[in-house]
Design a protein around this motif. Structure first.
Motif, PDB file in Angstrom:
ATOM      1  N   TRP A 117       0.840  -1.197   0.000  1.00 31.66           N
ATOM      2  CA  TRP A 117       0.000   0.000   0.000  1.00 31.66           C
ATOM      3  C   TRP A 117       0.874   1.246   0.000  1.00 31.66           C
ATOM      4  CZ3 TRP A 117      -4.271   0.424   4.376  1.00 31.66           C
ATOM      5  CH2 TRP A 117      -5.052   1.558   4.175  1.00 31.66           C
ATOM      6  N   LEU A 136       2.579   1.742  -3.496  1.00 34.40           N
ATOM      7  CA  LEU A 136       1.709   2.162  -4.593  1.00 34.40           C
ATOM      8  C   LEU A 136       1.171   3.570  -4.382  1.00 34.40           C
ATOM      9  CD1 LEU A 136       0.314   1.397  -7.251  1.00 34.40           C
ATOM     10  CD2 LEU A 136      -1.568   0.469  -5.878  1.00 34.40           C
ATOM     11  N   LEU A 137       0.789   3.880  -3.151  1.00 35.19           N
ATOM     12  CA  LEU A 137       0.230   5.210  -2.830  1.00 35.19           C
ATOM     13  C   LEU A 137       0.970   5.783  -1.624  1.00 35.19           C
ATOM     14  CD1 LEU A 137      -3.607   4.429  -3.131  1.00 35.19           C
ATOM     15  CD2 LEU A 137      -2.215   5.689  -4.769  1.00 35.19           C
ATOM     16  N   THR A 147      -2.670   9.351  -2.030  1.00 35.51           N
ATOM     17  CA  THR A 147      -3.379   9.939  -3.171  1.00 35.51           C
ATOM     18  C   THR A 147      -2.621   9.748  -4.481  1.00 35.51           C
ATOM     19  OG1 THR A 147      -4.324  11.620  -1.712  1.00 35.51           O
ATOM     20  CG2 THR A 147      -4.408  12.052  -4.086  1.00 35.51           C
ATOM     21  N   THR A 148      -1.345  10.094  -4.467  1.00 30.44           N
ATOM     22  CA  THR A 148      -0.541  10.088  -5.686  1.00 30.44           C
ATOM     23  C   THR A 148      -0.029   8.688  -5.996  1.00 30.44           C
ATOM     24  OG1 THR A 148       0.195  12.331  -5.141  1.00 30.44           O
ATOM     25  CG2 THR A 148       1.407  11.153  -6.858  1.00 30.44           C
ATOM     26  N   ILE A 149      -0.294   8.210  -7.209  1.00 26.93           N
ATOM     27  CA  ILE A 149       0.184   6.893  -7.619  1.00 26.93           C
ATOM     28  C   ILE A 149       1.675   6.968  -7.932  1.00 26.93           C
ATOM     29  CG2 ILE A 149      -0.039   5.061  -9.340  1.00 26.93           C
ATOM     30  CD1 ILE A 149      -2.933   5.917  -9.740  1.00 26.93           C
ATOM     31  N   ASN A 150       2.431   6.056  -7.353  1.00 23.29           N
ATOM     32  CA  ASN A 150       3.875   5.999  -7.550  1.00 23.29           C
ATOM     33  C   ASN A 150       4.174   5.246  -8.852  1.00 23.29           C
ATOM     34  OD1 ASN A 150       6.638   5.590  -7.442  1.00 23.29           O
ATOM     35  ND2 ASN A 150       6.578   4.257  -5.629  1.00 23.29           N
ATOM     36  N   VAL A 186       4.092   1.057  -9.992  1.00 25.95           N
ATOM     37  CA  VAL A 186       3.284   0.515 -11.084  1.00 25.95           C
ATOM     38  C   VAL A 186       4.159  -0.298 -12.034  1.00 25.95           C
ATOM     39  CG1 VAL A 186       1.873   1.104 -13.093  1.00 25.95           C
ATOM     40  CG2 VAL A 186       1.557   2.337 -10.939  1.00 25.95           C
ATOM     41  N   TYR A 190      -7.459   2.786  -2.074  1.00 24.42           N
ATOM     42  CA  TYR A 190      -6.274   2.012  -2.477  1.00 24.42           C
ATOM     43  C   TYR A 190      -6.680   0.776  -3.268  1.00 24.42           C
ATOM     44  CZ  TYR A 190      -2.917  -1.810  -1.453  1.00 24.42           C
ATOM     45  OH  TYR A 190      -2.100  -2.908  -1.519  1.00 24.42           O
ATOM     46  N   ILE A 219      -7.722   1.688  -6.803  1.00 25.34           N
ATOM     47  CA  ILE A 219      -6.565   2.001  -7.650  1.00 25.34           C
ATOM     48  C   ILE A 219      -5.854   0.718  -8.066  1.00 25.34           C
ATOM     49  CG2 ILE A 219      -4.295   3.110  -7.699  1.00 25.34           C
ATOM     50  CD1 ILE A 219      -6.659   5.055  -7.880  1.00 25.34           C
ATOM     51  N   ALA A 220      -5.697  -0.218  -7.135  1.00 23.61           N
ATOM     52  CA  ALA A 220      -5.015  -1.477  -7.455  1.00 23.61           C
ATOM     53  C   ALA A 220      -5.786  -2.258  -8.518  1.00 23.61           C
ATOM     54  CB  ALA A 220      -4.854  -2.316  -6.185  1.00 23.61           C
ATOM     55  N   THR A 243      -5.379  -0.516 -11.878  1.00 19.55           N
ATOM     56  CA  THR A 243      -4.009  -0.465 -12.391  1.00 19.55           C
ATOM     57  C   THR A 243      -3.499  -1.829 -12.846  1.00 19.55           C
ATOM     58  OG1 THR A 243      -3.597   1.384 -10.870  1.00 19.55           O
ATOM     59  CG2 THR A 243      -1.676   0.338 -11.866  1.00 19.55           C
TER      60      THR A 243
END
Length: 459
Positions: free
Chosen positions: A82, A85-86, A90-93, A97, A145, A148-149, A152
Motif C-alpha cells: 500500500w 503504490l500510494l 493519493t498520488t500513484i507511484n 506501477v 487504495y 486504484i489497485a 491499475t
C-alpha cells in the motif's frame, strides 16, 4: 484414493511484499509501521535485521520467477505494498506501477497464476499516526487504495484477496506487543477488527461495482479449537476461542453475518462497536467468492478463570496436550489432521465455498546444520510436514470439501516481522550476506508432486 489431485489444482507458495521485496525506503515507497518500528527500536528485532532489504525480490524477481517455474509452480500469492503504490495516499507511484506490472506480467508469461493480496500487516505509518484500524478514515483510504489497485493491475490479475490473516494485527497489536500499537485493550481490539472487516467488504463492493473480471476473497488463519476434555466448562472454552479467533471473521465474510454469540461476548465485555445498519447490509451483500486458509497449528484450550481472570483468560486458557508433536524451533504443535477437520467444517458449515490452502509450512532455526557436502539443505522434516498435511487434505477433498489448491509458506526464506530470519520456511535457502539462492531438498520433492499432480507412494 489414488493420491491424485483434481486437474487444474493450484501448486505454489505464498509471500508478501514487506517480507520479500526489500527496497523498503527506495523507489518512492512510503514508510510503514515496520519501517518506523525498526528505526525507533531495533533491539526489539531478532539480530537487529530490519525490513529494508529482506529477500531482495524487488531486484531479483526475474531470477526468482524462473526458479518458481523450475520447481513446478503454477501459482504464486504475494501482496502489493500500500505504501509503495500510494505513498501519500493519493498520488500513484509510477515506479511501483512499473515494478508490479513487470512482476505480474512475468509470472503470467511463465505460466504462474498471480493471486494478489492487498494488505499483509503493513499499515502505512501516516495512517498509524491517525489511529490505524481504529480510525474509520482508514477504511475509506483502504477502499480508495483497493480501487486504484484493481484499475491499475486488473488486466494482469484476476484473482484478488483483500487481507491476509486480519485477526493477527488485532490479536498481536491489541492483545499483545508483537505488532504496533502493542497494547492490551479488548475494546480497541473490537473496534480495529470491525473497521478491518468493513474495509474488506467495501473493497469487495468496489471490485464488483466496477465490473472487474475475476474473483475476490480473503485469507484467514484458521486454528481449530480443541477442549482439554468433554467437561462442559472446557467445551465452552473451546467455543469462545473458536468464536473470537476463527468465526469472528469467517462467519461474516462467508455467510454475511456475525455469529450470534458475538453479541453475547460484546455485552459481557460492555463493548459498543460503532457499526451502522447500512454497514451490516454491506457485509451481508458482499460475501467472498473464495476463501484462503492458512493453517499451521491447532488451538488447545481449557476452562477460563471465571470471575477472576483478566481479559480473555476469563473465557479460556491455553492447554498443552500431552500427546502433541511440537516443532521445537517454533514451539507450535504439528497436527496434520487439523487440516482435514477444517476442510469438513468449510464443507458442512460454510456452504462448501471454494477454498485453498493459502499457507502451510514449518519454520526451523539453524538450518545450516542440515547442509550436506554440496551445500544443499536436507530438509526431510519439511517434506514430511507437507506430505502428511497433504494426505489429510486429500482425505477431506475425497469426502467432498471444495479445495482447489495448496500453497506452502514460503518460496524463499523471508523476513518475518520481529523474528526476522530466525526460523527459515523457504523451499529455497537465502544467504543473507550474498543474497544468493539455493534450492533445498524440499524444492525437488515439491516439483515432483506439483508436476505429477499427485502424492508419491513414498519419498
Amino acid at each position: 484414493m489414488n493420491n491424485r489431485f483434481p486437474e487444474g489444482f493450484l501448486w505454489g507458495a505464498a509471500a508478501s511484499g514487506p517480507q520479500l521485496e526489500g527496497a523498503g525506503s527506495k523507489h518512492g515507497k512510503g514508510k510503514t509501521v515496520w519501517d518506523y518500528w525498526f528505526e525507533a527500536d531495533p533491539g526489539k528485532f531478532y539480530q537487529q535485521i530490519g525490513p529494508e532489504t529482506t529477500s531482495n525480490f524487488y531486484n531479483q524477481y526475474k531470477e526468482d520467477i524462473l526458479s518458481m517455474n523450475e520447481i513446478g509452480f503454477n501459482s504464486f500469492r504475494t501482496s502489493i505494498s500500500w505504501a509503495r503504490l500510494l505513498p501519500d495516499g493519493t498520488t500513484i507511484n509510477p515506479e511501483a506501477v512499473t515494478f508490479y506490472r513487470e512482476v505480474f506480467s512475468r509470472l503470467r508469461d511463465h505460466g504462474v497464476k498471480s493471486i494478489v493480496n492487498l494488505y499483509h500487516f503493513d499499515m502505512p505509518y501516516r495512517l498509524h499516526l491517525k489511529g490505524g484500524w481504529e480510525n474509520r478514515e482508514t477504511v475509506e483510504e483502504f477502499t480508495h487504495y483497493a480501487k486504484i489497485a484493481f484499475e491499475t493491475f486488473g488486466d494482469l490479475v484476476n484473482t484478488w484477496t483483500t487481507f491476509n490473516e486480519p485477526i493477527v494485527p488485532v490479536e498481536m497489536g491489541y492483545l499483545n506487543d508483537k505488532h504496533l500499537p502493542g497494547v492490551y485493550d479488548l475494546k480497541r481490539a473490537a473496534h480495529a477488527a470491525y473497521f478491518t472487516l468493513l474495509a474488506h467488504v467495501k473493497a469487495i463492493s468496489v471490485f464488483r461495482e466496477s465490473g472487474h473480471c475475476g474473483e475476490i476473497g480473503i485469507i484467514l488463519n484458521l486454528t481449530p479449537s480443541y477442549p482439554r476434555s468433554d467437561f462442559p466448562e472446557d467445551k465452552e472454552a473451546a467455543k469462545w476461542a473458536d468464536l473470537l479467533f476463527n468465526r469472528s471473521f469467517l462467519d461474516p465474510v462467508v455467510l454475511g453475518r456475525y455469529p450470534l454469540e458475538m453479541a453475547e461476548f460484546l455485552e459481557l465485555e460492555a463493548i459498543d462497536v460503532p457499526y451502522k445498519n447500512t454497514e451490516l447490509d454491506l457485509i451481508k451483500d458482499n460475501t467472498i467468492d473464495f476463501l484462503g486458509v492458512n493453517y499451521y497449528q491447532p488451538r488447545r484450550v481449557q476452562a477460563g478463570d471465571k470471575g477472576i481472570g483478566v481479559g480473555l483468560d476469563k473465557y479460556f486458557k491455553p492447554y498443552q496436550w500431552p500427546e502433541a508433536k511440537i516443532n521445537p524451533y517454533r514451539g507450535w504443535e504439528i497436527y496434520e489432521k487439523g487440516l482435514y477437520e477444517i476442510s469438513l467444517n468449510i464443507r458442512d458449515n460454510y456452504r462448501n465455498i471454494p477454498w485453498y490452502v493459502a499457507e502451510n509450512g514449518i519454520g526451523v532455526e539453524g538450518e545450516e546444520a542440515f547442509l550436506d557436502e554440496e551445500g544443499e539443505v536436507q530438509d526431510d522434516y519439511r517434506i514430511t510436514f507437507m506430505e502428511d498435511h497433504l494426505r489429510w487434505l486429500q482425505k477431506g477433498m475425497v469426502e467432498g470439501s471444495n479445495c482447489f489448491g495448496y500453497h506452502v509458506w514460503t518460496f524463499i526464506d523471508n523476513w518475518s516481522w520481529l523474528n526476522e530470519y530466525k526460523n527459515r520456511y523457504g523451499l529455497i535457502r537465502l544467504d543473507l550476506k550474498t543474497q544468493t539462492r539455493r534450492k533445498k531438498k524440499s524444492a525437488y520433492w515439491f516439483k515432483q508432486v506439483a508436476v505429477k499432480n499427485r502424492l508419491p507412494e513414498k519419498w
